[in-house]
Design a protein around this motif. Structure first.
Motif, PDB file in Angstrom:
ATOM      1  N   GLU A 154       7.628   2.195  27.809  1.00 35.48           N
ATOM      2  CA  GLU A 154       8.127   3.135  26.237  1.00 35.48           C
ATOM      3  C   GLU A 154       8.186   5.100  26.085  1.00 35.48           C
ATOM      4  O   GLU A 154       8.849   5.408  25.554  1.00 35.48           O
ATOM      5  CB  GLU A 154       7.946   2.382  25.053  1.00 35.48           C
ATOM      6  CG  GLU A 154       8.724   2.932  23.263  1.00 35.48           C
ATOM      7  CD  GLU A 154       7.939   1.971  22.023  1.00 35.48           C
ATOM      8  OE1 GLU A 154       8.455   1.907  21.552  1.00 35.48           O
ATOM      9  OE2 GLU A 154       6.239   1.397  22.331  1.00 35.48           O
ATOM     10  N   THR A 212      10.789  -1.693  24.863  1.00 32.62           N
ATOM     11  CA  THR A 212      11.785  -1.968  25.870  1.00 32.62           C
ATOM     12  C   THR A 212      13.162  -3.695  26.302  1.00 32.62           C
ATOM     13  O   THR A 212      12.732  -3.958  25.353  1.00 32.62           O
ATOM     14  CB  THR A 212      11.274  -2.611  27.014  1.00 32.62           C
ATOM     15  OG1 THR A 212      10.612  -3.641  26.943  1.00 32.62           O
ATOM     16  CG2 THR A 212      10.079  -1.630  27.294  1.00 32.62           C
ATOM     17  N   ALA A 213      14.209  -2.986  26.381  1.00 36.64           N
ATOM     18  CA  ALA A 213      15.229  -3.616  27.111  1.00 36.64           C
ATOM     19  C   ALA A 213      14.642  -4.604  28.090  1.00 36.64           C
ATOM     20  O   ALA A 213      13.721  -4.423  28.653  1.00 36.64           O
ATOM     21  CB  ALA A 213      16.143  -3.185  26.950  1.00 36.64           C
ATOM     22  N   HIS A 274      15.642   1.611  26.025  1.00 37.43           N
ATOM     23  CA  HIS A 274      16.851   0.842  25.521  1.00 37.43           C
ATOM     24  C   HIS A 274      17.862   1.960  25.764  1.00 37.43           C
ATOM     25  O   HIS A 274      18.792   0.992  25.965  1.00 37.43           O
ATOM     26  CB  HIS A 274      16.288   0.526  23.755  1.00 37.43           C
ATOM     27  CG  HIS A 274      15.529  -0.481  23.381  1.00 37.43           C
ATOM     28  ND1 HIS A 274      15.968  -1.551  23.216  1.00 37.43           N
ATOM     29  CD2 HIS A 274      13.810  -0.380  23.003  1.00 37.43           C
ATOM     30  CE1 HIS A 274      15.143  -1.984  22.865  1.00 37.43           C
ATOM     31  NE2 HIS A 274      13.688  -1.445  22.887  1.00 37.43           N
ATOM     32  N   HIS A 275      17.610   3.374  26.197  1.00 34.22           N
ATOM     33  CA  HIS A 275      18.546   4.177  26.164  1.00 34.22           C
ATOM     34  C   HIS A 275      18.894   3.772  27.763  1.00 34.22           C
ATOM     35  O   HIS A 275      20.233   4.024  27.808  1.00 34.22           O
ATOM     36  CB  HIS A 275      17.681   5.801  26.227  1.00 34.22           C
ATOM     37  CG  HIS A 275      17.154   5.664  28.066  1.00 34.22           C
ATOM     38  ND1 HIS A 275      17.032   6.279  28.623  1.00 34.22           N
ATOM     39  CD2 HIS A 275      15.734   6.282  27.576  1.00 34.22           C
ATOM     40  CE1 HIS A 275      15.926   5.860  29.050  1.00 34.22           C
ATOM     41  NE2 HIS A 275      14.936   6.584  28.475  1.00 34.22           N
TER      42      HIS A 275
END
Length: 304
Positions: A154, A212-213, A274-275
């Motif tokens: 992150e 996080t994803a 995530h992005h």
């Protein structure tokens, strides 16, 4: 791979950081990677050993992930989480009870499993309220490590790939021992066998706390198929000029891909910022969103 990418990597600030608690294994790693040319206990560094790989990449050894310097990193945990210690719990009429190890009064020098007579701090704190299984294994250390990885990704970017035996919160009693590649009673001759418990990927996902994803877990045969293993084995078979090598390639492929062997029991799981999984916003034409870039191994491989 580093050898093939040498011309590219020479322009990059790349280094390898190994978290290894076993003195014996770190010796073997140093021999394979550096030819044994290492410096022990380097000053002013948290690493306990350092060296340079045969392809010129600096390598460092640590005993804990916290000691690895922060920065944009790719983390690879291959059969790392399944070796960490677990707590075992059993649902009873009186509530959750922890499974403990005791001396068997009937057999001298023999250990046995027993249920705790009352709740323990672990049974109170480590069982999720929504748990539906009757037997659960929890690895708190895995939760701590995955939290640290999620915080680092992150903050600094990068990604983590976990490859391990595991399940998605469905299995119960998976604790087992292996000795000379054969199943071994975990309570017999302690210290002489490898102990392992399947990784609960649903627990790892929960412990990222949304920092996080996550992707997966997906079965090894799907992951390797998405990574192009079929094409790779074809090329290797074409370049193999003797039948013994071809046979070895086919056997190795079968071991990795066969659902009855490693194909279905080994899983891959990833953490990403995530992005990485969000479409870039297009203000002028919101409807013309470009397709998301696939994540290697987790999306179907399409050869054009």
């Amino acid at each position: 791979v580093f050898k093939q990418l040498a011309s590219l990597l020479s322009k990059c600030d790349v280094s390898i950081h190994l978290v290894e608690v076993s003195p014996k294994l770190s010796e073997i790693q140093a021999l394979v990677l550096t030819g044994g040319k290492v410096q022990l206990n380097p000053e002013d560094e948290s690493a306990y050993m350092k060296g340079v790989s045969k392809t010129g990449i600096p390598i460092f050894w640590y005993r804990d992930i916290q000691d690895v310097p922060p920065g944009y990193s790719f983390y690879l945990a291959h059969e790392f989480f399944d070796a960490l210690p677990i707590h075992k719990f059993q649902r009873t009429e009186k509530g959750w009870r922890e499974v403990l190890v005791d001396i068997d009064p009937a057999v001298p020098d023999q250990l046995r499993f027993v249920l705790s007579p009352s709740s323990t701090p672990a049974s109170v704190n480590f069982i999720q309220p929504e748990e539906t299984r009757d037997h659960v294994e929890v690895c708190p250390e895995a939760g701590v490590v995955i939290q640290r990885l999620a915080c680092r990704i992150e903050k600094d970017g990068g990604a983590a790939l976990v490859a391990d035996y595991g399940h998605n919160g469905t299995k119960t009693d998976t604790f087992r021992g292996f000795r000379n590649h054969k199943l071994h009673d975990v309570l017999t001759a302690p210290g002489t066998a490898d102990l392992t418990a399947d990784v609960d990927f649903s627990y790892l996902r929960k412990m990222t706390q949304g920092r996080t994803a996550t992707l997966g877990p997906i079965k090894q045969r799907e992951f390797l198929k998405n990574m192009g293993i079929d094409l790779r084995v074809q090329v290797l078979l074409q370049n193999a000029h003797d039948t013994a090598t071809q046979e070895q390639l086919r056997n190795s492929y079968d071991m990795l891909m066969n659902p009855e062997k490693m194909g279905d029991c080994f899983h891959f799981f990833a953490l990403l910022p995530h992005h990485r999984l969000v479409h870039p916003e297009k203000k002028d034409k919101p409807e013309s969103k470009s397709p998301l870039l696939p994540v290697a191994g987790f999306g179907e491989l399409l050869l054009k």
